[in-house]
Design an enzyme around this catalytic site. Sequence first.
Site, PDB file in Angstrom:
ATOM      1  N   VAL A  63      32.010  -2.673   5.994  1.00 36.56           N
ATOM      2  CA  VAL A  63      32.042  -3.810   5.074  1.00 36.56           C
ATOM      3  C   VAL A  63      32.526  -5.042   5.832  1.00 36.56           C
ATOM      4  O   VAL A  63      33.690  -5.110   6.241  1.00 36.56           O
ATOM      5  CB  VAL A  63      32.970  -3.542   3.859  1.00 36.56           C
ATOM      6  CG1 VAL A  63      33.014  -4.764   2.947  1.00 36.56           C
ATOM      7  CG2 VAL A  63      32.499  -2.314   3.090  1.00 36.56           C
ATOM      8  N   THR A  65      30.039  -8.236   5.611  1.00 34.66           N
ATOM      9  CA  THR A  65      29.261  -9.347   5.029  1.00 34.66           C
ATOM     10  C   THR A  65      29.068  -9.188   3.530  1.00 34.66           C
ATOM     11  O   THR A  65      28.480 -10.067   2.890  1.00 34.66           O
ATOM     12  CB  THR A  65      27.886  -9.452   5.699  1.00 34.66           C
ATOM     13  OG1 THR A  65      27.174  -8.219   5.503  1.00 34.66           O
ATOM     14  CG2 THR A  65      28.022  -9.740   7.182  1.00 34.66           C
ATOM     15  N   ASP A 123      21.771   0.577   8.173  1.00 35.86           N
ATOM     16  CA  ASP A 123      22.327  -0.750   7.907  1.00 35.86           C
ATOM     17  C   ASP A 123      22.379  -0.994   6.402  1.00 35.86           C
ATOM     18  O   ASP A 123      21.404  -0.746   5.693  1.00 35.86           O
ATOM     19  CB  ASP A 123      21.465  -1.811   8.584  1.00 35.86           C
ATOM     20  CG  ASP A 123      22.222  -3.106   8.843  1.00 35.86           C
ATOM     21  OD1 ASP A 123      23.068  -3.456   8.010  1.00 35.86           O
ATOM     22  OD2 ASP A 123      21.950  -3.748   9.876  1.00 35.86           O
ATOM     23  N   LYS A 135      14.903 -13.574  -1.542  1.00 36.97           N
ATOM     24  CA  LYS A 135      14.753 -13.907  -2.963  1.00 36.97           C
ATOM     25  C   LYS A 135      14.887 -15.421  -3.174  1.00 36.97           C
ATOM     26  O   LYS A 135      14.239 -15.998  -4.051  1.00 36.97           O
ATOM     27  CB  LYS A 135      15.796 -13.161  -3.786  1.00 36.97           C
ATOM     28  CG  LYS A 135      15.713 -13.453  -5.284  1.00 36.97           C
ATOM     29  CD  LYS A 135      16.606 -12.541  -6.098  1.00 36.97           C
ATOM     30  CE  LYS A 135      16.469 -12.859  -7.592  1.00 36.97           C
ATOM     31  NZ  LYS A 135      17.193 -11.889  -8.445  1.00 36.97           N
ATOM     32  N   HIS A 273     -20.418  10.261  14.701  1.00 37.55           N
ATOM     33  CA  HIS A 273     -20.223  10.004  13.268  1.00 37.55           C
ATOM     34  C   HIS A 273     -19.304  11.051  12.623  1.00 37.55           C
ATOM     35  O   HIS A 273     -19.585  11.569  11.551  1.00 37.55           O
ATOM     36  CB  HIS A 273     -21.568   9.941  12.546  1.00 37.55           C
ATOM     37  CG  HIS A 273     -22.418   8.791  12.985  1.00 37.55           C
ATOM     38  ND1 HIS A 273     -21.987   7.481  12.947  1.00 37.55           N
ATOM     39  CD2 HIS A 273     -23.671   8.751  13.488  1.00 37.55           C
ATOM     40  CE1 HIS A 273     -22.942   6.693  13.398  1.00 37.55           C
ATOM     41  NE2 HIS A 273     -23.964   7.436  13.745  1.00 37.55           N
ATOM     42  N   ARG A 437     -24.582  25.410   0.976  1.00 34.66           N
ATOM     43  CA  ARG A 437     -24.191  26.049   2.235  1.00 34.66           C
ATOM     44  C   ARG A 437     -25.394  26.564   3.019  1.00 34.66           C
ATOM     45  O   ARG A 437     -25.425  26.475   4.249  1.00 34.66           O
ATOM     46  CB  ARG A 437     -23.199  27.187   1.932  1.00 34.66           C
ATOM     47  CG  ARG A 437     -22.512  27.750   3.164  1.00 34.66           C
ATOM     48  CD  ARG A 437     -21.218  28.429   2.783  1.00 34.66           C
ATOM     49  NE  ARG A 437     -20.289  27.490   2.179  1.00 34.66           N
ATOM     50  CZ  ARG A 437     -19.505  26.663   2.860  1.00 34.66           C
ATOM     51  NH1 ARG A 437     -19.532  26.668   4.174  1.00 34.66           N
ATOM     52  NH2 ARG A 437     -18.701  25.844   2.228  1.00 34.66           N
ATOM     53  N   ASP A 467     -27.818  34.953   0.664  1.00 37.75           N
ATOM     54  CA  ASP A 467     -28.967  34.245   1.221  1.00 37.75           C
ATOM     55  C   ASP A 467     -28.676  33.648   2.597  1.00 37.75           C
ATOM     56  O   ASP A 467     -29.541  33.654   3.492  1.00 37.75           O
ATOM     57  CB  ASP A 467     -29.480  33.167   0.259  1.00 37.75           C
ATOM     58  CG  ASP A 467     -28.390  32.228  -0.239  1.00 37.75           C
ATOM     59  OD1 ASP A 467     -27.215  32.416   0.129  1.00 37.75           O
ATOM     60  OD2 ASP A 467     -28.717  31.317  -1.025  1.00 37.75           O
TER      61      ASP A 467
END
Length: 513
Positions: A63, A65, A123, A135, A273, A437, A467
Site C-alpha cells: 500500500v 498509492t 500489481d 476513466k 488449403h 464418408r 459400403d
Amino acid sequence: MNKLAILSVTDKSDIADFARGLVSRGFTVLSTGGTAAHLKESGIEITPISEYTGQQEILGGRVKTLHPKIHGGLLGDVTDDGHLAEMIANGISPIGVLAVNLYPFEKTVKSGARREDQIENIDIGGPAMIRAAAKNADNVLVITDPSDYEKALTAIDSGDLEFRRQLQAKAFAHTAFYDSMIAETLTNNSIDCETVTLGMRVAQNLRYGENPHQKAALCVTPFGEGGIPNAKQVWGKEISYNNVLDADAAWELANELQRVAGDARRVIAIIKHGNPCGAAWLPSGAKSFAEARASDPISAFGGIVAAPGTLTEAEAKAMTEKGNFFEVVVCGAIEPAALDVFKNRSGWGQDLRILEAGEHSNDPFLSVRTMRGGALVQDADTADPVDWRIVTEAQPTPDESTALRMAWAAVKHVKSNAIVVCSPDKLLGAGAGQMNRVQSVRLALEQAGDAANGAALASDAFFPFPDSIETAAAAGIAAIVQPGGSKKDADVIDAANRLGIKMVLTGVRHFRH
C-alpha cells in the site's frame, strides 16, 4: 492548483527524458520506489508520493498509492464545480499526467518462480491508478507504453483530445490484458470456470485477412511458446493470413507424423488449403520430399512445406528443383547453406517465406473459434488415448501396422469427413471435407491410384455402413483403422472379414471441422 504528474514504472525506458519534458512544462513529478531513485540519479527533482500524501508505505510496499489524494486527483473532474469544491476542501490537487506500467507478473511466471513470488508480482496500485486516470481521460493523460511519451508531450502542448482518448482505450486494454494473464495462470488455462479470459498481443499486422477486404493481425498469447505465431521469419516477403493458417496446419501435421515415425525417419509434409496433399517419412529428407510431392504434385504446387528439426542443404535443393513452387517453408531451424539455396533460387525463391519454428511441443492448449455473438472453446486435440484393438480374423503385418499408425496420425489433420491412404513410407491419398464418408473414401483412393493396392486406410470417425469397406476392398486396401462405435460395427467388421481386410478400432474420434 499545482500541475502534478505521477511516474511509477517497471520499464524505465525513456522515463527520465519524459520527466524532463514534464518539468519543463511546469509539472511537479510525484514518484515512488525504483522510479523515484532512477529519476533522482538522472538529476530530476521529484516529490515522493508518501511526502505528498502524508502516508508512509505500509504492508511491505503493498500500500503506497491507494490514497484519496492520489485517486481523488486522478478521478476528480476539474470541469465539475462540485468535484472541484470537494478537492479543494480535502487538499487534493488534480493530477494531469499518469505514466505507469506494471509489476512484471508475466516475466515472473515465465521464470518458473514459485507461487508466492507470482502473487507478490500481482500489481494492485498500478492498475487501480491506470483505471482511475483512464476513466477521467479528458482531464488526465494516461500513458502505459514508453513509445507514447513523446506524443504525450506533444498532446499536452496541443490539447489533443483525440490522442487522450486513444490512450484511454489503450490503458483499459493494458489492464485487461494484465488481469487476463493472472486469471490464466491461477486457473491453469482451464475452461472449468464461469468465465474464460484470453489475453493476446498483436505480434504483426497483416496486409489483409482471408480476403483483401478483411483486416487481420497475427496475435500471440503471453505464455504460449513455440508454434507458428512465435516462429522467426528468416527470409521472404511478408506473411499473409492464409499463409499462417496453412503453415500451422503443416507444422502440426509434420510433427505429429515425426513423433510416430521416430528419429530414424525424416518427415516432410505438404499442405494446401489447410489439408495434407503430401507427406513422407523415409530415412532421407530429400527422398521424403520427393515422395511427398509425388503424392499430389498438382496440389503441392503453391503449397506449404513443413520439416521438423533442421532443414538441410540437400532438402533445400530438392525443394527448389525446376517445376516446384512453394509459398512457405517451415522448419525447426535451417542450415545457412540451405537458406542460401532458397535465396539464390530465381523467381519464387525471392518471395518464399521461410519460418524457423524451433522445437515443437505437444502440450495442451485452448482452441478458440469465435463467431457472431460468442465463441466455442475447447481443449485442443493434442491427446490420442487410443485403445488399439484388432477386431478382424486376419492380423496386420508389421508393414501394415506401420502404415496404419502413420495413417491414423495423418487423418487427425484432415478436415472431416476425413480419409487417408498410406503406405509404410508415405501418404498416398486424402479425402477431405466431404458431406458423406464414402465420397471421401473415393477421393482418397482416386488420388492413391494403383498404389492403394496393399495400402492402409484411416478414417477420422466410424463407418456407419459397410459400403466404404467394400469400396476400399475394390481398390486393394489391405488394412483399415477407424474409431468404431457405430451401431453397424458388427456389419462393418463382417464385411472386412469377408473381403480379407484387417481392421483396427481405436475408440477415439478425431473430427476436424
